[in-house]
Design a protein around this motif. Structure first.
Motif: not given
Length: 384
Positions: A223-224, A311-313, A358-361, A364-367
């Motif tokens: 995310a960074a 979970m991503t959604g 969106l950057v936070g999302s 989450v998506i890549l987690a």
């Protein structure tokens, strides 16, 4: 007592809570030696004691034309000061009631008084706001009761982890920025401390916890990277935020890196959702391995990805709606100013809101794939 305590908490839990206690003490000592000793506004002679309305001497109030439940006008009050150097004294206060200061008092109302005491002048009193302290304490107590009542020991552990996270942000992160500590390393250190403490309190220092921590920190790192790329593309940073003008004062006094503070906002806002995603996927895959000992790494990874899709959604929707909810009043006010659509889309305010959500999302998506990959790797390594 010792045996009973060990029955509730494992030895690793006690070690962790001991470490948390040491960190808390260290932060408090550090705060004492690094006080907040300068401000951008001179507030000397101004204090905010609590008080109780003893009597409404007179009032001249009338309903507003747009909302009959709200009023305009003024009140003359007698208020007893409850704390501070004037505790016990009763003072007369003129209370102006308008759209933005709609504090309507009656006998027994608990209020916060704004007291100005300047040398050579009589004290000046005004009603600052309702005293909401006990209401907030009650709400916090109800929240804690539900947390522990429903979650039992898990709820208690979560409550300890949440309290520690808030403590680190309020008592270390913010004062550290105030004193000019580098924003990005300090933020990463706090995020790591919150991640380790929260995960370990919930699940102990197990392989599952270590995998979830690794996945979380890798998600934060990715995310960074996206933050760095798109903050450059969109030309946004801390200087585009609403409070930038006030924060420039800190830059002048302590060298505070105003431009990097947006990075902190993005990471802290998305951390909870990333923690939830990584632990949810990791815990499920470790449980799956216990039920199906012969399952392969490839099948584990695929199962984790399948769970991650659902979970991503929900996680991303939660995160984006949280930002949207906080933006509604500002967007309404911009509409009343006649802001045009293209103007709004390219404004600092909306760009920052979309950028943060969106950057936070993305984190989450890549987690989900990160947690799936690390869990499959760890479980496959333990089986070999």
């Amino acid at each position: 007592m010792k045996k009973r305590l060990l029955g509730l908490f494992a030895l690793s839990d006690l070690i962790l809570m001991g470490a948390i206690a040491v960190i808390v003490v260290a932060v408090l000592v550090w705060g004492q030696s690094n006080p907040i000793d300068y401000t951008s506004l001179d507030a000397s002679g101004i204090s905010y004691p609590t008080g109780t309305v003893v009597e409404v001497v007179s009032e001249d109030l009338e309903p507003t034309p747009y909302d009959p439940e709200r009023s305009w006008g003024s009140q003359e009050l007698v208020v007893r000061i409850n704390d501070g150097e004037l505790a016990g004294q009763e003072v007369e206060i003129h209370n102006e009631v308008n759209d933005t200061h709609n504090i309507i008092c009656e006998a027994g109302t608990d209020v916060v008084v704004r007291l100005e005491m300047q040398e050579g002048l009589d004290p000046y009193y005004s009603i600052y706001n309702y005293n909401r302290s006990w209401g907030l304490i009650g709400l916090l107590a109800v929240f804690a009761a539900f947390m522990v009542g429903v979650g039992r020991m898990k709820g208690l552990r979560s409550l300890i982890g949440l309290s520690f996270a808030i403590f680190l942000i309020a008592c270390f992160l913010l004062p550290a920025f105030y004193h000019g500590y580098p924003v990005i390393p300090t933020t990463v250190a706090v995020v790591l401390a919150i991640t380790v403490s929260s995960m370990t309190l919930l699940n102990g220092w197990s392989a599952k916890t270590r995998v979830a921590i690794l996945a979380t920190m890798c998600g934060v790192a990715v995310a960074a990277v996206f933050y760095a790329i798109f903050s450059a593309v969109l030309h946004v940073g801390g200087y585009n935020m609403d409070a930038a003008e006030e924060l420039i004062f800190l830059r002048q006094r302590s060298g505070f890196e105003v431009g990097d503070v947006l990075f902190t906002c993005v990471l802290i806002a998305s951390l909870g959702a990333v923690l939830d995603m990584t632990m949810g996927v990791t815990a499920a895959l470790f449980e799956m391995r216990q039920v199906h000992p012969t399952i392969s790494q490839k099948e584990l990874f695929r199962a984790g990805m399948d769970m991650g899709k659902d979970m991503t959604g929900t996680m991303c929707t939660t995160l984006i709606l949280a930002f949207a909810g906080g933006a509604i009043t500002m967007l309404l006010s911009l509409l009343t100013y006649g802001t045009q659509t293209f103007q709004l889309l390219n404004s600092d305010y909306l760009t920052l809101e979309v950028f943060q959500s969106l950057v936070g999302s993305i984190a989450v998506i890549l987690a989900a794939p990160l947690a799936s990959a690390f869990s499959a790797w760890a479980l496959g390594k333990s089986a070999s």
